[in-house]
Design a protein around this motif. Structure first.
Motif, PDB file in Angstrom:
ATOM      1  N   LEU B 139       0.841  -1.206   0.000  1.00 50.90           N
ATOM      2  CA  LEU B 139       0.000   0.000   0.000  1.00 50.90           C
ATOM      3  C   LEU B 139       0.869   1.247   0.000  1.00 50.90           C
ATOM      4  O   LEU B 139       0.601   2.211  -0.704  1.00 50.90           O
ATOM      5  CB  LEU B 139      -0.912  -0.009   1.221  1.00 50.90           C
ATOM      6  CG  LEU B 139      -1.859   1.172   1.342  1.00 50.90           C
ATOM      7  CD1 LEU B 139      -2.922   1.095   0.268  1.00 50.90           C
ATOM      8  CD2 LEU B 139      -2.513   1.195   2.702  1.00 50.90           C
ATOM      9  N   ASP B 140       1.936   1.201   0.795  1.00 48.78           N
ATOM     10  CA  ASP B 140       2.837   2.352   0.839  1.00 48.78           C
ATOM     11  C   ASP B 140       3.447   2.618  -0.517  1.00 48.78           C
ATOM     12  O   ASP B 140       3.675   3.758  -0.899  1.00 48.78           O
ATOM     13  CB  ASP B 140       3.965   2.107   1.842  1.00 48.78           C
ATOM     14  CG  ASP B 140       3.462   2.179   3.249  1.00 48.78           C
ATOM     15  OD1 ASP B 140       2.356   2.683   3.434  1.00 48.78           O
ATOM     16  OD2 ASP B 140       4.173   1.728   4.157  1.00 48.78           O
ATOM     17  N   ILE B 141       3.750   1.550  -1.243  1.00 50.27           N
ATOM     18  CA  ILE B 141       4.385   1.735  -2.535  1.00 50.27           C
ATOM     19  C   ILE B 141       3.335   2.021  -3.594  1.00 50.27           C
ATOM     20  O   ILE B 141       3.654   2.312  -4.733  1.00 50.27           O
ATOM     21  CB  ILE B 141       5.284   0.518  -2.832  1.00 50.27           C
ATOM     22  CG1 ILE B 141       6.425   0.540  -1.827  1.00 50.27           C
ATOM     23  CG2 ILE B 141       5.831   0.521  -4.225  1.00 50.27           C
ATOM     24  CD1 ILE B 141       7.474  -0.472  -2.049  1.00 50.27           C
ATOM     25  N   GLY B 142       2.089   1.971  -3.225  1.00 48.04           N
ATOM     26  CA  GLY B 142       1.060   2.407  -4.149  1.00 48.04           C
ATOM     27  C   GLY B 142       0.164   1.307  -4.682  1.00 48.04           C
ATOM     28  O   GLY B 142      -0.800   1.589  -5.370  1.00 48.04           O
ATOM     29  N   ALA B 143       0.493   0.061  -4.392  1.00 47.93           N
ATOM     30  CA  ALA B 143      -0.376  -1.028  -4.836  1.00 47.93           C
ATOM     31  C   ALA B 143      -1.425  -1.233  -3.757  1.00 47.93           C
ATOM     32  O   ALA B 143      -1.116  -1.712  -2.671  1.00 47.93           O
ATOM     33  CB  ALA B 143       0.424  -2.299  -5.062  1.00 47.93           C
ATOM     34  N   ILE B 144      -2.652  -0.850  -4.055  1.00 43.65           N
ATOM     35  CA  ILE B 144      -3.637  -0.868  -2.977  1.00 43.65           C
ATOM     36  C   ILE B 144      -4.328  -2.214  -2.856  1.00 43.65           C
ATOM     37  O   ILE B 144      -4.901  -2.505  -1.822  1.00 43.65           O
ATOM     38  CB  ILE B 144      -4.684   0.240  -3.163  1.00 43.65           C
ATOM     39  CG1 ILE B 144      -5.186   0.259  -4.587  1.00 43.65           C
ATOM     40  CG2 ILE B 144      -4.109   1.579  -2.783  1.00 43.65           C
ATOM     41  CD1 ILE B 144      -6.228   1.318  -4.818  1.00 43.65           C
ATOM     42  N   THR B 145      -4.266  -3.021  -3.884  1.00 43.07           N
ATOM     43  CA  THR B 145      -5.065  -4.244  -3.861  1.00 43.07           C
ATOM     44  C   THR B 145      -4.537  -5.326  -2.936  1.00 43.07           C
ATOM     45  O   THR B 145      -5.325  -5.965  -2.241  1.00 43.07           O
ATOM     46  CB  THR B 145      -5.229  -4.769  -5.299  1.00 43.07           C
ATOM     47  OG1 THR B 145      -5.744  -3.709  -6.083  1.00 43.07           O
ATOM     48  CG2 THR B 145      -6.184  -5.924  -5.345  1.00 43.07           C
ATOM     49  N   PHE B 148      -6.033  -5.845   0.646  1.00 43.98           N
ATOM     50  CA  PHE B 148      -7.315  -6.492   0.904  1.00 43.98           C
ATOM     51  C   PHE B 148      -7.189  -8.005   0.790  1.00 43.98           C
ATOM     52  O   PHE B 148      -7.826  -8.750   1.524  1.00 43.98           O
ATOM     53  CB  PHE B 148      -8.365  -5.950  -0.043  1.00 43.98           C
ATOM     54  CG  PHE B 148      -8.632  -4.508   0.185  1.00 43.98           C
ATOM     55  CD1 PHE B 148      -9.446  -4.106   1.217  1.00 43.98           C
ATOM     56  CD2 PHE B 148      -8.023  -3.549  -0.588  1.00 43.98           C
ATOM     57  CE1 PHE B 148      -9.674  -2.775   1.461  1.00 43.98           C
ATOM     58  CE2 PHE B 148      -8.243  -2.213  -0.357  1.00 43.98           C
ATOM     59  CZ  PHE B 148      -9.069  -1.821   0.673  1.00 43.98           C
ATOM     60  N   TYR B 149      -6.356  -8.436  -0.140  1.00 46.60           N
ATOM     61  CA  TYR B 149      -6.141  -9.879  -0.263  1.00 46.60           C
ATOM     62  C   TYR B 149      -5.534 -10.430   1.016  1.00 46.60           C
ATOM     63  O   TYR B 149      -5.976 -11.443   1.536  1.00 46.60           O
ATOM     64  CB  TYR B 149      -5.207 -10.178  -1.445  1.00 46.60           C
ATOM     65  CG  TYR B 149      -5.832  -9.977  -2.797  1.00 46.60           C
ATOM     66  CD1 TYR B 149      -7.093  -9.415  -2.923  1.00 46.60           C
ATOM     67  CD2 TYR B 149      -5.166 -10.352  -3.950  1.00 46.60           C
ATOM     68  CE1 TYR B 149      -7.666  -9.229  -4.160  1.00 46.60           C
ATOM     69  CE2 TYR B 149      -5.737 -10.168  -5.191  1.00 46.60           C
ATOM     70  CZ  TYR B 149      -6.979  -9.600  -5.295  1.00 46.60           C
ATOM     71  OH  TYR B 149      -7.531  -9.411  -6.518  1.00 46.60           O
ATOM     72  N   LEU B 208       0.926 -10.783  -8.242  1.00 49.55           N
ATOM     73  CA  LEU B 208       0.649  -9.350  -8.357  1.00 49.55           C
ATOM     74  C   LEU B 208       1.925  -8.527  -8.296  1.00 49.55           C
ATOM     75  O   LEU B 208       2.006  -7.465  -8.892  1.00 49.55           O
ATOM     76  CB  LEU B 208      -0.264  -8.913  -7.220  1.00 49.55           C
ATOM     77  CG  LEU B 208      -1.753  -8.855  -7.510  1.00 49.55           C
ATOM     78  CD1 LEU B 208      -2.509  -8.562  -6.238  1.00 49.55           C
ATOM     79  CD2 LEU B 208      -2.065  -7.801  -8.548  1.00 49.55           C
TER      80      LEU B 208
END
Lengths: 425, 385, 170
Positions: B139-145, B148-149, B208
């Motif tokens: 998330l910090d690096i920008g991958a938000i998905t 949730f997984y 991912l």
């Protein structure tokens, strides 16, 4: 007066060219309303689609399946206290959001939703769109500077550096596409016929694709595709969206240039961001994907296919209505959900009604162009959401590297090759 | 913790005219304590030249609750739940370390079945901790998905905890001398089902990220630290192993039942963020391996050793460390023979690892600070205690 | 296409351009000055449009307002505003300034009065707007090819020079 209004209906140019101010005004209002609805819909769709990509439900509370969530958000934003930092530069702080919205909406004057469905057709169409949307950078710089705070300033610097750099690659890709309007190729790549004069006008560009029987994405294969790819990457960067959303990288800069903005002013930035996304997608669709032209105009010809494709708008709405009705069926039967069930049913009924209206012959012929154009733009919007769900964020130096060392040389190469191929092959 | 120049510079001390970029003077930025990427209430004072980081200073203590001092006023058993509140995403590990330390002090050995239960739960907890790390790091690096997984899958672990001891996060699963609860009906099936469920999910995360160009560019070569520096700074855990140092307390000084299992210690080479990511991903797979063996081999028998009702360890001191998900978690307990410890000192991996932040980010960009804080996998509850 | 309210728009745009120009030289805050300059440039672009020169207007917007001014603002923003406001603005050479402005004004008036006879009467015909871009292209690449290429070469040299000067080591 009535004659003045009805006289336009017989002409087959845009109201701007016909010099009919009344219809131009009507078109402006329609586009403005349509855009606002589109932005609201985008807001809901983005949250829903992203949520489903991320194994969650997204908004579910306000209205059936959260359909009223954007409206609730809008009301919340409007009645929120409007904070202006004490140390901010008042005038500039106030002007920035106004400017960003004006630039974001002005570009839609030349967007051709159909051969006659544009406010006006300018001789400099594409140039106008790129120019006016480049003014958006100014607004961002102003917003960042006027906030008088570190994070917005860095956000604004990043944002403007990014937009200025990617504009160049974008421009080169656009020029390559514009070259294609005049060069229809001889021999190897010779396709169709054209007038031979190039054009910057949005409508003429689509017409050129029609005459040459080739969308520019497929023209001079693979040059058109590469140019389209450059544009597709640059436009994401240009609109500051993931994976190029550094200016708003919340893990680094909280919210970038609009950190200090709140309430209504913030919502203006939001509105502008989404309409800018729609605007660049519209450019991409116009230049490479045949604008309002329906798919497979070369292979699937004939009256039957024309009829089939003209049924698409109505069928789409009917399909949406069916989805809404299925949703209504699956609503919990508890009395608590009665209003929501009725609301969703009503929404489905409205969609179905629109669908039926769109199936009527006189309407469906006029609406087709708009439908295909919007459909293609919507595909881009979906891509935007998909990117956001998939990619991590670039770092600033990497972003610059991609812009200057990858896309720019590619753009120059494509431009030169297009010219060479168009003239020699 | 840094070279003094940063630690003495505060925003106020800069000359008025120094506060711009163009003078190529430093810009001082406060990252945190209320910042989305500092994983809690860490405050990092960044000295920047444009986007380049010239130095950092961590200001910690916002979450200080005096855990070590509390220990001096509680009996040994009463203090046990407090340790769960340090690294709250890996509460089971904390409890294990504390219980084992006191057991060592008492010279008591937990029965084998208890040890197996401990290993299963601890490794499950390691998975949960790594999952949370992966989600927030991405998330910090920008991958938000991925967030949730990982939370979806972590939920399954928490469900097992809840069924076992009633708590999901601060579990207080173990007691001094063994475990309080026998495994519930269907525990083994649950764990086995979970193992089958989670293995493909880890592949999904890797799909991912691992070969994602942007992810690789963002993490490769970022926050590099050599094995030597790691040892000098006392850095442990995956961060140390990613720098090529083959050190894992589970293998080096086996505790609980770890000597019974066959597993590997994944080691990286470059000591950058990407390697740390790979090491942790491999560790998750190794944890699955350990759990599988443990569930299969779990012996029957008592789960509690004979421990006096009132715990009064003999006078003396003990240091016991375990491999927590974040690194070496050590407890140093001094007993004066009374019912309360004279002094408890915790060696929290997050606190020690945080020291490496400055070494890792110096000369890199602001965005890398975020990536490095994420890759250090700190929990502020443990840093501040 | 018949234009409407031409005088209104002409005076509006000219007024905006003038207002912007005055603001540029009177604002103490450099960012405000730059923004006022953008206003002037945009008003000029509008005037070009009224002269049936959409291409020039487009270029004006994309290059001046969109490109150059952004870089301008960039630089100005980096300089601390509080400090620059405290500093002495410029040398207050009022007398020289007035003389220069006066001479220039007289020159303008003279040229207007004397030159009226020399210059051809303003043509009333409306240029073909729909071919404007194409006309500019034809002129640039057929009639004035040499000058155009020389200019582009000059710019290239300038770009390379700027890179060399800005980059310490290559």
């Amino acid at each position: 007066m009535l004659d003045y209004i009805t006289s336009y209906l017989k002409s087959n140019t845009t109201p701007g060219q016909a010099g009919n101010q009344f219809w131009a005004f009507v078109y402006i209002i329609l586009i403005f309303l349509g855009l606002s609805v589109a932005v609201i819909a985008m807001n809901w769709l983005e949250r829903k689609i992203l949520a489903h990509m991320q194994v969650r439900l997204g908004p579910m509370r306000v209205g059936p399946h959260g359909l009223l969530q954007p409206i609730a958000d809008a009301i919340k934003l409007l009645i929120k206290e409007d904070i202006m930092p004490a140390e901010a530069d008042k005038v500039v702080f106030w002007t920035a959001p106004v400017m960003v919205v004006i630039t974001a909406f002005t570009v839609f004057i030349v967007v051709p939703f159909g051969p006659t469905h544009a406010v006006t057709d300018m001789n400099i169409g594409v140039l106008f769109m790129l120019g006016v949307s480049s003014l958006g950078v100014l607004a961002i710089v102003m917003a960042g500077w006027a906030s008088n705070s570190h994070y917005p300033l860095i956000g604004a610097l990043r944002s403007s550096a990014q937009m200025v750099s990617y504009e160049i690659a974008m421009g080169l890709a656009v020029v390559a596409a514009i070259l294609m309007t005049s060069l229809h190729g001889i021999g190897l790549y010779g396709v169709g016929s054209g007038t031979g004069t190039g054009t910057l006008s949005m409508i003429e560009i689509v017409k050129a694709q029609q005459e040459q029987h080739a969308w520019f994405i497929f023209k001079f294969f693979p040059l058109g595709l590469i140019a389209f790819f450059i544009f597709a990457v640059a436009m994401v960067a240009e609109t500051n969206r993931a994976p190029f959303d550094l200016p708003e990288a919340e893990s680094e800069l909280t919210a970038g240039f609009h950190t200090e903005y709140s309430g209504f002013r913030w919502s203006l930035f939001f509105l502008a961001e989404y309409s800018a996304m729609i605007a660049v997608s519209a450019i991409a669709v116009t230049l490479w994907l045949g604008g309002w032209l329906r798919p497979f105009p070369n292979w699937l010809t004939g009256e039957t296919w024309d009829l089939v494709f003209s049924l698409f708008p109505g069928v789409t709405f009917l399909l949406l209505a069916v989805i809404a009705f299925v949703g209504t069926m699956r609503m919990p039967k508890h009395p608590y959900f009665r209003v929501q069930t009725l609301g969703l049913g009503g929404f489905g009924a409205v969609l179905g009604l629109i669908g039926l209206v769109l199936l009527m012959p006189p309407v469906r012929d006029r609406i087709q162009d708009i439908y295909w154009f919007s459909f293609k733009v919507a595909a881009f919007m979906y891509l935007y959401i998909w990117y956001r769900g998939t990619f991590p964020r670039y770092r600033f130096d990497q972003l610059m590297k991609v812009g200057w060392k990858v896309l720019l040389p590619m753009g120059i190469g494509v431009l030169i090759l297009t010219a060479v191929v168009g003239v020699l092959l | 913790m840094t070279d003094g120049s940063t630690s003495t510079t505060s925003h106020l001390e800069l000359e008025e005219h120094d506060k711009t970029f163009l003078d190529s003077n430093e810009l001082i930025i406060n990252m945190g304590p209320q910042h989305p990427a500092t994983h809690g209430v860490l405050r990092v004072i960044l000295k920047l030249d444009g986007e380049k980081v010239l130095g950092t200073e961590c200001v910690i203590g916002y979450l200080h609750r005096g855990v070590e001092k509390i220990a001096e006023n509680r009996t040994y058993a009463m203090f046990n739940p407090y340790v769960d509140r340090m690294d709250y995403v890996a509460a089971v590990s904390n409890g294990l370390g504390y219980c084992e330390a006191v057991e060592k002090l008492l010279d008591v050995k937990a029965p084998p079945r208890a040890n197996y239960i401990r290993v299963i739960l601890t490794e499950l907890n390691r998975l949960a901790s790594h999952m949370l790390w992966l989600g927030t790091h991405a998330l910090d690096i920008g991958a938000i998905t991925p967030l949730f997984y990982t939370f979806r899958d972590r939920e399954e672990i928490l469900k097992i905890f809840e069924k076992y001891c009633g708590a999901r996060l601060t579990t207080h699963a173990f007691r001094i001398g063994g475990c309080l609860y026998e495994t519930y009906e269907g525990f083994e099936q649950d764990v086995k089902k979970f193992l089958v469920f989670v293995a493909p999910k880890i592949d999904e995360y890797e799909e991912l990220l691992t070969t994602n160009r942007i992810w690789v560019e963002r993490t490769k070569g970022v926050g590099k630290i050599s094995g030597k520096d790691c040892i000098a700074l006392g850095v442990t855990g995956p961060v140390l192993r990613a720098s090529g140092v083959h050190w894992d307390v589970r293998k080096a000084q086996p505790y609980a039942a770890y000597s019974d299992f066959d597993f590997e210690i994944p080691v990286g080479q470059n000591g950058d963020t990407y390697d740390r990511y790979l090491v942790r991903m491999a560790e998750m797979r190794q944890s699955l391996r350990i759990i599988r063996q443990a569930v299969e081999k779990i012996p029957e028998g008592p789960i509690m050793a004979k421990v006096p009702k009132v715990i009064k360890p003999p006078v003396g001191e003990i240091y016991h460390s375990i491999e927590a998900p974040k690194g070496e978690l050590g407890y140093f307990i001094v007993s004066d023979g009374s019912t309360q410890p004279y002094r408890v000192r915790v060696r929290p991996p997050s606190f020690v690892n945080l020291q490496a932040l400055d070494v890792m980010v110096r000369g890199q960009l602001v965005a890398d600070v975020i990536a490095v804080i994420g890759t250090l996998d700190i929990v502020l509850g443990e840093v501040d205690r | 296409m018949t234009p409407i309210a031409t005088p209104f728009f002409f005076y509006l745009l000219s007024g905006l351009a003038l207002l912007g120009g005055i603001l540029v030289i009177t604002r103490k805050n450099a960012v405000h000055s730059a923004l006022a300059l953008i206003l002037t440039l945009l008003a000029l672009a509008g005037l070009y449009l009224m002269l049936y020169a959409p291409f020039v207007a487009g270029v004006q917007i994309i290059l001046y307002a969109g490109g150059i001014m952004v870089l301008f603002l960039f630089v100005i923003m980096l300089v601390s505003i509080e400090r620059s406001q405290k500093e002495e603005q410029f040398n207050k050479q009022w007398i020289v300034g007035f003389i220069a402005a006066g001479v220039l004004g007289v020159l303008f008036v003279l040229v207007y009065v004397k030159g009226r006879a020399l210059l051809p009467a303003p043509t009333a015909q409306i240029p073909n707007e729909s071919q404007n871009t194409q006309n500019v292209g034809v002129l640039l690449y057929r009639e004035y090819m040499f000058a155009f290429e020389i200019a582009s070469l000059l710019l290239l040299v300038a770009i390379i020079g700027a890179v060399v000067m800005a980059k310490k080591r290559i």
